[in-house]
Design an enzyme around this catalytic site. Sequence first.
Site, PDB file in Angstrom:
ATOM      1  N   LYS A 119       0.828  -1.209   0.000  1.00 44.10           N
ATOM      2  CA  LYS A 119       0.000   0.000   0.000  1.00 44.10           C
ATOM      3  C   LYS A 119       0.862   1.259   0.000  1.00 44.10           C
ATOM      4  O   LYS A 119       0.650   2.186  -0.779  1.00 44.10           O
ATOM      5  CB  LYS A 119      -0.938   0.028   1.215  1.00 44.10           C
ATOM      6  CG  LYS A 119      -1.977   1.134   1.124  1.00 44.10           C
ATOM      7  CD  LYS A 119      -2.513   1.562   2.452  1.00 44.10           C
ATOM      8  CE  LYS A 119      -1.598   2.594   3.083  1.00 44.10           C
ATOM      9  NZ  LYS A 119      -2.068   3.126   4.342  1.00 44.10           N
ATOM     10  N   ASP A 137      -6.491   1.316   0.995  1.00 38.56           N
ATOM     11  CA  ASP A 137      -6.446   1.507   2.449  1.00 38.56           C
ATOM     12  C   ASP A 137      -7.813   1.106   2.998  1.00 38.56           C
ATOM     13  O   ASP A 137      -8.651   0.551   2.281  1.00 38.56           O
ATOM     14  CB  ASP A 137      -6.069   2.955   2.797  1.00 38.56           C
ATOM     15  CG  ASP A 137      -7.229   3.916   2.534  1.00 38.56           C
ATOM     16  OD1 ASP A 137      -8.208   3.528   1.841  1.00 38.56           O
ATOM     17  OD2 ASP A 137      -7.175   5.039   3.040  1.00 38.56           O
TER      18      ASP A 137
END
Length: 208
Positions: A119, A137
């Site tokens: 991420k 997220d």
Amino acid sequence: MDNKINLIINVLDQMYPDAYCELNHRNDFELLIAVLLSAQTTDKAVNKLTHNLFEKYHNPQDYLNVNIKELENDIKSIGLYRNKAKNIKLLSQQLIDNYQGIVPSERVDLESLAGVGRKTANVVLANAFNIPAFAVDTHVERVAKRLKLAYQNDSVLVVEKKLMKKFSKDLWSKLHHQFIFFGRYHCKAINPNCQNCLLKEICRYPSR
Ligand code: SF4
């Protein structure tokens, strides 16, 4: 592209035409540090912290010049600060040893840095280097699942892959920010604004 995908793109463009990365930063290195600090912490808390932090530390060497206790003390207002301080020190050393102190622009290099997962790498690739990426997220994951773009029990990686498949590549980075804005300000985890939602008809969320 099917109607549902078009609807999502149009609604998000209408609601958040200028969605952007809300983590304050002035360069690639500050962005990397801010994203690393943001794990399980709000962007607001990170921005409050980095306001002073980035005045004290400007480059990887600055983080190496202090002992770990001082760095922990400087970032203790946010969660997981001990682990984050350890990773910032390690990552700074890696940047100096392997990348001339410069944030690398390849995924494999970014993910080799301490504390940098997929991420974080995606956020840095998209924001620092303009390389298409769809960072997932907590907001992106929730919105994707509510809009039936992924199954409820899909992993974060599976959600990312599904989103990349459904939306064209040139939209990934923008949509990442728009999904975050939509999740943060409209389709919140608790009490989403379903009554005034233009995506209600394609949503699986039960409390409408
Ligand atoms: S209807 Fe509610 S849960 Fe569904 S997308 Fe809209 S705000 Fe989110």
